[in-house]
Motif scaffolding. Structure first.
Motif, PDB file in Angstrom:
ATOM      1  N   LEU A  33       0.820  -1.336   0.014  1.00 44.82           N
ATOM      2  CA  LEU A  33       0.162  -0.030  -0.156  1.00 44.82           C
ATOM      3  C   LEU A  33       0.842   1.170  -0.048  1.00 44.82           C
ATOM      4  O   LEU A  33       0.594   2.244  -0.608  1.00 44.82           O
ATOM      5  N   VAL A  34       1.990   1.124   0.694  1.00 47.76           N
ATOM      6  CA  VAL A  34       2.753   2.439   0.572  1.00 47.76           C
ATOM      7  C   VAL A  34       3.374   2.640  -0.866  1.00 47.76           C
ATOM      8  O   VAL A  34       3.297   3.981  -0.973  1.00 47.76           O
ATOM      9  N   ASP A  35       3.607   2.133  -1.591  1.00 47.48           N
ATOM     10  CA  ASP A  35       4.003   2.118  -2.847  1.00 47.48           C
ATOM     11  C   ASP A  35       2.935   2.317  -3.803  1.00 47.48           C
ATOM     12  O   ASP A  35       2.889   3.396  -4.701  1.00 47.48           O
ATOM     13  N   ASN A  45       1.150   9.670  -0.840  1.00 48.85           N
ATOM     14  CA  ASN A  45       0.965  10.309   0.115  1.00 48.85           C
ATOM     15  C   ASN A  45       1.068   9.441   1.558  1.00 48.85           C
ATOM     16  O   ASN A  45       0.843   9.846   2.603  1.00 48.85           O
ATOM     17  N   LEU A  46       0.816   8.157   1.475  1.00 50.30           N
ATOM     18  CA  LEU A  46       0.830   7.341   2.403  1.00 50.30           C
ATOM     19  C   LEU A  46       2.123   6.737   2.652  1.00 50.30           C
ATOM     20  O   LEU A  46       2.866   6.196   1.714  1.00 50.30           O
ATOM     21  N   THR A  47       2.538   6.898   4.013  1.00 50.47           N
ATOM     22  CA  THR A  47       3.923   6.612   4.325  1.00 50.47           C
ATOM     23  C   THR A  47       3.588   5.171   5.430  1.00 50.47           C
ATOM     24  O   THR A  47       2.615   4.941   5.985  1.00 50.47           O
ATOM     25  N   ILE A  48       4.984   4.678   5.715  1.00 51.16           N
ATOM     26  CA  ILE A  48       4.984   3.604   6.580  1.00 51.16           C
ATOM     27  C   ILE A  48       4.454   4.096   8.166  1.00 51.16           C
ATOM     28  O   ILE A  48       3.775   3.400   8.694  1.00 51.16           O
ATOM     29  N   TYR A 101      -2.890   4.016  11.369  1.00 56.36           N
ATOM     30  CA  TYR A 101      -4.164   3.660  11.119  1.00 56.36           C
ATOM     31  C   TYR A 101      -4.626   2.412  11.640  1.00 56.36           C
ATOM     32  O   TYR A 101      -5.683   2.085  11.976  1.00 56.36           O
ATOM     33  N   ILE A 102      -3.488   1.539  11.283  1.00 57.59           N
ATOM     34  CA  ILE A 102      -3.816   0.143  11.762  1.00 57.59           C
ATOM     35  C   ILE A 102      -3.864  -0.121  13.233  1.00 57.59           C
ATOM     36  O   ILE A 102      -4.807  -0.700  13.734  1.00 57.59           O
ATOM     37  N   THR A 103      -2.922   0.670  14.090  1.00 57.51           N
ATOM     38  CA  THR A 103      -2.652   0.434  15.627  1.00 57.51           C
ATOM     39  C   THR A 103      -4.218   0.948  16.265  1.00 57.51           C
ATOM     40  O   THR A 103      -4.654   0.304  17.098  1.00 57.51           O
ATOM     41  N   MET A 136       8.764  11.928  14.830  1.00 59.16           N
ATOM     42  CA  MET A 136       9.821  11.404  14.124  1.00 59.16           C
ATOM     43  C   MET A 136      10.239  11.978  12.808  1.00 59.16           C
ATOM     44  O   MET A 136       8.927  11.928  12.069  1.00 59.16           O
ATOM     45  N   PRO A 137      11.050  12.064  12.216  1.00 60.54           N
ATOM     46  CA  PRO A 137      11.264  12.760  11.001  1.00 60.54           C
ATOM     47  C   PRO A 137      10.851  11.496   9.723  1.00 60.54           C
ATOM     48  O   PRO A 137      10.966  10.570   9.814  1.00 60.54           O
ATOM     49  N   GLU A 138      10.040  12.411   8.810  1.00 61.65           N
ATOM     50  CA  GLU A 138       9.937  11.543   7.541  1.00 61.65           C
ATOM     51  C   GLU A 138      11.235  10.754   7.172  1.00 61.65           C
ATOM     52  O   GLU A 138      12.225  11.460   7.147  1.00 61.65           O
TER      53      GLU A 138
END
Length: 390
Positions: A61-63, A67-70, A76-78, A180-182
């Motif tokens: 999904l990240v790829d 604009n979706l990052t790890i 979202y999941i947690t 934490m930084p991107e």
């Protein structure tokens, strides 16, 4: 502001404290909902086997989504997991509905572990200093503390309190994650990411090491899931169960922390063979334990078995796989352990226990542990021959 290394360490501290509220009390929570050992095995087994499909999908999904990052995906999941956990704890429902929701919750939670690993590996690839071994070791200590604390708490309060504990500590983890930084290398390459099947095809030594670990992990999962039954069979209770889990998880801290140093002095595959020897000692000692003291001693081999293997295999993937195969490699670790291994252990462990009793469950543990060790020993010999030719 805190250094990145410190924030990542604290992220693991809170994440694994929350994670234990689910993974450390599976049987106790599901028994509280009225499920049998066989039903518990089915629920956890389906949850774990689902990760074989869910983990690669989530990783992709990240790829695929702009604009979706790890980091965002982890949030979202947690949060979704926490909402389902609260529903299970406070809303009465039929058993089959509870089983479905728990399967969804647990499968999604398992899928977040590779994401947390990839956050660290991406920072390392960006040239930022993050000590994954130390962070994961802190996570193990945190899991141990959570097991001990909530093991005592649920001796006096019903297991619904676990959902509150999860939500509180995962909120602290996500606050840290937000600061934490991107990561620079996320989505900056046009090179197509490798798949799990490609990793299996191109890195056969890794696959067979994980296959052996899969069998040994199946035995360990059986022990972990149904440990409360083993403890009560030896005369213990939920409080002593928490003590056992504490010693088990805390033993991982020094080993996982030292994994990078050990890999500089010893061959990675040799260390994995050593971990398999301690897996034999761990699983056999627990199953043959005549009392709680011996049981605790057996659980303390967790550090030199699971802890050593986890620390080494994570860095092995980082240093031996191409950049495009990194995420798929970390996902494969989760599939072979939390997916296939856990499914095998949870389902068969529950069925054997309900149908024939604990002794037959122990026999199953002996067989899968020996099978896994033999696969790893054989893989080591093949790897040695390959290295000699090169």
């Amino acid at each position: 502001m805190m250094q990145l290394k410190t924030r990542y360490n604290l992220l693991h501290l809170f994440y694994w404290f929350a994670y234990c509220c689910i993974s450390g009390f599976i049987a106790i929570f599901l028994q509280y909902l009225g499920l049998s050992n066989t039903e518990i095995g089915i629920v956890t087994g389906i949850s774990c086997i689902s990760t074989i499909f869910i983990s690669p999908f989530i990783s992709s999904l990240v790829d695929r989504i702009k604009n979706l990052t790890i980091k965002k995906l982890t949030v979202y999941i947690t949060v979704g997991v926490g909402i389902v956990y609260l529903i299970l704890s406070f809303i009465k429902m039929p058993a089959f509905m509870a089983m479905i929701l728990y399967i969804l919750m647990y499968a999604l939670m398992l899928s977040t572990v590779p994401l947390l690993t990839m956050i660290a590996m991406n920072y390392i690839n960006d040239g930022l200093y993050v000590n994954f071994g130390l962070a994961r070791g802190i996570g193990s200590a945190s899991w141990a503390a959570s097991a001990f604390v909530f093991g005592q708490v649920i001796s006096f309060v019903d297991p619904w309190i676990l959902s509150i504990g999860y939500f509180f500590f995962i909120a602290l983890a996500l606050i840290l994650l937000y600061t934490m930084p991107e990561q620079k290398n996320v989505k900056t390459t046009k090179e197509k990411q490798g798949s799990v099947l490609q990793v299996i095809k191109n890195y056969k030594i890794l696959f067979f090491l994980l296959l052996g670990f899969c069998f040994m992990f199946a035995g360990a999962t059986t022990i972990g899931t149904y440990l409360i039954n083993i403890v009560t069979n030896l005369g213990g209770n939920t409080s002593l169960y928490g003590v056992c889990m504490f010693f088990m998880a805390f033993s991982e801290l020094p080993v996982i922390t030292m994994a990078p140093r050990l890999m500089k002095r010893f061959n990675s595959v040799t260390l994995i063979v050593l971990a398999s020897v301690f897996y034999l000692l761990r699983n056999f000692t627990v199953c043959l334990a005549p009392n709680l003291i011996i049981l605790i001693i057996g659980m303390m081999f967790q550090g030199l078995s699971y802890g050593l293997f986890t620390g080494v295999i994570t860095y092995y993937v980082t240093y031996n796989l191409d950049a495009k195969d990194q995420l798929a490699g970390q996902t494969l670790i989760g599939i072979m352990t939390s997916g296939i291994g856990s499914t095998l252990g949870n389902v068969l462990g529950g069925i054997l226990q309900d149908t024939f009793g604990l002794d037959y469950m122990f026999m199953f543990i002996y067989i899968v542990t020996i099978t896994g060790a033999l696969i790893i020993f054989t893989t080591k010999k093949i790897n040695d021959r390959v290295e000699e030719r090169n």
